[in-house]
Design an enzyme around this catalytic site. Structure first.
Site, PDB file in Angstrom:
ATOM      1  N   ASP A   1       1.098  -1.175   0.699  1.00  0.00           N
ATOM      2  CA  ASP A   1      -0.211  -0.385  -0.127  1.00  0.00           C
ATOM      3  C   ASP A   1       0.950   1.274   0.204  1.00  0.00           C
ATOM      4  OD1 ASP A   1      -2.429  -1.313   0.564  1.00  0.00           O
ATOM      5  OD2 ASP A   1      -2.432  -1.720   1.946  1.00  0.00           O
TER       6      ASP A   1
ATOM      7  N   LYS B   1       0.212  -7.443  -2.409  1.00  0.00           N
ATOM      8  CA  LYS B   1      -1.279  -7.141  -3.336  1.00  0.00           C
ATOM      9  C   LYS B   1      -0.524  -6.102  -3.809  1.00  0.00           C
ATOM     10  CE  LYS B   1      -4.097  -4.586  -0.628  1.00  0.00           C
ATOM     11  NZ  LYS B   1      -5.128  -3.900   0.139  1.00  0.00           N
TER      12      LYS B   1
ATOM     13  N   ASP C   1      -5.541  -6.603  -6.158  1.00  0.00           N
ATOM     14  CA  ASP C   1      -7.257  -5.757  -5.179  1.00  0.00           C
ATOM     15  C   ASP C   1      -8.146  -4.930  -5.973  1.00  0.00           C
ATOM     16  OD1 ASP C   1      -8.952  -6.428  -3.747  1.00  0.00           O
ATOM     17  OD2 ASP C   1      -7.918  -5.305  -2.378  1.00  0.00           O
TER      18      ASP C   1
ATOM     19  N   LYS D   1     -11.382  -4.682  -6.665  1.00  0.00           N
ATOM     20  CA  LYS D   1     -12.640  -5.025  -5.890  1.00  0.00           C
ATOM     21  C   LYS D   1     -13.499  -4.898  -7.140  1.00  0.00           C
ATOM     22  CE  LYS D   1     -11.367  -4.581  -1.683  1.00  0.00           C
ATOM     23  NZ  LYS D   1      -9.942  -4.033  -1.393  1.00  0.00           N
ATOM     24  N   LEU D   2     -13.064  -5.006  -8.371  1.00  0.00           N
ATOM     25  CA  LEU D   2     -13.968  -4.728  -9.292  1.00  0.00           C
ATOM     26  C   LEU D   2     -15.541  -5.036  -9.143  1.00  0.00           C
ATOM     27  CD1 LEU D   2     -12.189  -6.256 -12.442  1.00  0.00           C
ATOM     28  CD2 LEU D   2     -12.159  -4.383 -11.684  1.00  0.00           C
TER      29      LEU D   2
ATOM     30  N   ASP E   1     -18.968  -3.496 -11.169  1.00  0.00           N
ATOM     31  CA  ASP E   1     -19.857  -2.617 -12.339  1.00  0.00           C
ATOM     32  C   ASP E   1     -20.398  -3.461 -13.386  1.00  0.00           C
ATOM     33  OD1 ASP E   1     -20.229  -0.067 -14.157  1.00  0.00           O
ATOM     34  OD2 ASP E   1     -18.337   0.313 -13.577  1.00  0.00           O
TER      35      ASP E   1
ATOM     36  N   PRO F   1     -22.122  -6.228 -15.702  1.00  0.00           N
ATOM     37  CA  PRO F   1     -21.786  -7.584 -16.037  1.00  0.00           C
ATOM     38  C   PRO F   1     -20.693  -7.963 -17.706  1.00  0.00           C
ATOM     39  CG  PRO F   1     -23.298  -8.400 -15.623  1.00  0.00           C
ATOM     40  CD  PRO F   1     -23.175  -7.113 -15.282  1.00  0.00           C
ATOM     41  N   ASN F   2     -20.796  -6.853 -17.946  1.00  0.00           N
ATOM     42  CA  ASN F   2     -20.272  -6.722 -19.850  1.00  0.00           C
ATOM     43  C   ASN F   2     -18.793  -5.514 -18.804  1.00  0.00           C
ATOM     44  OD1 ASN F   2     -20.245  -7.466 -22.663  1.00  0.00           O
ATOM     45  ND2 ASN F   2     -20.041  -4.691 -22.717  1.00  0.00           N
ATOM     46  N   THR F   3     -19.190  -4.896 -18.422  1.00  0.00           N
ATOM     47  CA  THR F   3     -18.043  -3.725 -18.410  1.00  0.00           C
ATOM     48  C   THR F   3     -17.202  -4.742 -17.494  1.00  0.00           C
ATOM     49  OG1 THR F   3     -19.307  -1.751 -18.021  1.00  0.00           O
ATOM     50  CG2 THR F   3     -17.436  -2.044 -16.698  1.00  0.00           C
TER      51      THR F   3
ATOM     52  N   THR G   1     -13.076  -6.289   6.064  1.00  0.00           N
ATOM     53  CA  THR G   1     -12.618  -6.876   7.177  1.00  0.00           C
ATOM     54  C   THR G   1     -13.003  -5.424   8.536  1.00  0.00           C
ATOM     55  OG1 THR G   1     -10.833  -6.232   7.062  1.00  0.00           O
ATOM     56  CG2 THR G   1     -11.502  -8.176   6.449  1.00  0.00           C
TER      57      THR G   1
ATOM     58  N   ARG H   1      -2.829  -8.606  11.487  1.00  0.00           N
ATOM     59  CA  ARG H   1      -2.095  -8.337  12.835  1.00  0.00           C
ATOM     60  C   ARG H   1      -1.401  -9.339  13.608  1.00  0.00           C
ATOM     61  NH1 ARG H   1      -3.497  -5.115  10.172  1.00  0.00           N
ATOM     62  NH2 ARG H   1      -4.783  -2.926  10.384  1.00  0.00           N
TER      63      ARG H   1
ATOM     64  N   GLN I   1      -9.287  -1.045  10.954  1.00  0.00           N
ATOM     65  CA  GLN I   1     -10.076  -2.740  11.000  1.00  0.00           C
ATOM     66  C   GLN I   1     -10.774  -2.946  11.959  1.00  0.00           C
ATOM     67  OE1 GLN I   1      -8.995  -4.143   7.481  1.00  0.00           O
ATOM     68  NE2 GLN I   1      -7.226  -4.434   7.143  1.00  0.00           N
TER      69      GLN I   1
ATOM     70  N   GLY J   1      -0.072  -6.284   5.610  1.00  0.00           N
ATOM     71  CA  GLY J   1       0.564  -4.685   5.379  1.00  0.00           C
ATOM     72  C   GLY J   1       0.970  -3.878   6.582  1.00  0.00           C
ATOM     73  N   ARG J   2       0.623  -3.166   7.141  1.00  0.00           N
ATOM     74  CA  ARG J   2       1.334  -2.244   7.848  1.00  0.00           C
ATOM     75  C   ARG J   2       2.661  -3.128   8.993  1.00  0.00           C
ATOM     76  NH1 ARG J   2      -4.548   1.416   8.785  1.00  0.00           N
ATOM     77  NH2 ARG J   2      -5.004  -0.608   8.323  1.00  0.00           N
TER      78      ARG J   2
END
Length: 232
Positions: free
Chosen positions: A10, A32, A59, A61-62, A64, A66-68, A119, A181, A190, A210-211
């Site tokens: 990130d 990621k 990641d 997170k699409l 929209d 379905p076609n897009t 989360t 964590r 979180q 991540g962090r």
């Protein structure tokens, strides 16, 4: 099934990302690439990380029509990422279209997985803000079953739903769990968090960290501790 620790990169820039990866010398990681990094730097991020030999969890997170989403995943297929996320809330047709686009784009081995509930979302917030009458666990399981029915390879959830997802969707269905964590870490934004050891016992197949790693004075040392706790 082999368990993996995924490091969340990130960072705002590609330069920051490559500087961080340099700390691991020639070790091959699973990383990621999320919205912050991808949207500010573009596909070159995927190309550079893949050139270094790392596995990529994209990641985005699409979510929209379905076609897009079909067009988006078909275009992303050329990067041969290892995992891609779409939103379970997009529904059956969108989820199926996402997998179809990836396959027809030439990357059938890319695991397409669905976001269930973030989360950072508590049950109270889910009910008040999303107007979901079911419990949080029921909502997550519903999305997991829908994803499996649509031909997806797994879901993202908290550790605390991993066990029941396994019971409902099988051992090979991916259970990718962020919110990890160490016991000494701050929780941050979180809500539903767990340690690597708990994640292993609950049935997570992949944990996203991540962090705890990226902000550590010695990221490689912390990564090895987390990996040992999760995979032992």
């Amino acid at each position: 099934m082999k368990k993996d620790v995924i490091i969340a990169l990130d960072f705002p820039t590609l330069e920051d990302t490559l500087d961080f990866l340099d700390k691991f010398d020639d070790e091959k990681l699973f990383v990621k690439v999320g919205m912050e990094l991808y949207l500010q730097n573009g596909p070159v991020v995927l190309e550079k990380i893949k050139e270094l030999g790392h596995k990529v969890f994209l990641d985005l997170k699409l979510h929209d029509i379905p076609n897009t989403v079909y067009g988006a995943t078909k275009g992303l297929a050329k990067f041969k990422v290892d995992i891609l996320t779409v939103h379970g809330a997009g529904g059956y047709e969108m989820l199926a279209a996402a997998k179809k686009g990836m396959v027809e784009g030439g990357s059938p081995n890319t695991n397409v997985i669905a976001i269930t509930q973030l989360t950072s979302t508590s049950e109270e917030a889910m009910k008040e803000e999303q107007l979901v009458a079911a419990s949080l666990e029921e909502s997550v399981i519903n999305y997991a079953k829908l994803a499996k029915k649509a031909g997806l390879d797994g879901v993202v959830s908290s550790v605390w739903e991993a066990r029941i997802i396994r019971e409902n969707c099988g051992e090979d269905f991916l259970k990718v769990t962020p919110g990890i964590r160490l016991e000494t870490d701050e929780v941050g934004d979180q809500k539903r968090v767990a340690t690597p050891t708990v994640a292993a016992s609950e049935g997570s197949t992949h944990i996203v960290v991540g962090r705890s790693i990226t902000k550590a004075k010695n990221p490689r040392e912390v990564y090895n501790i987390i990996k040992e706790q999760f995979t032992k």
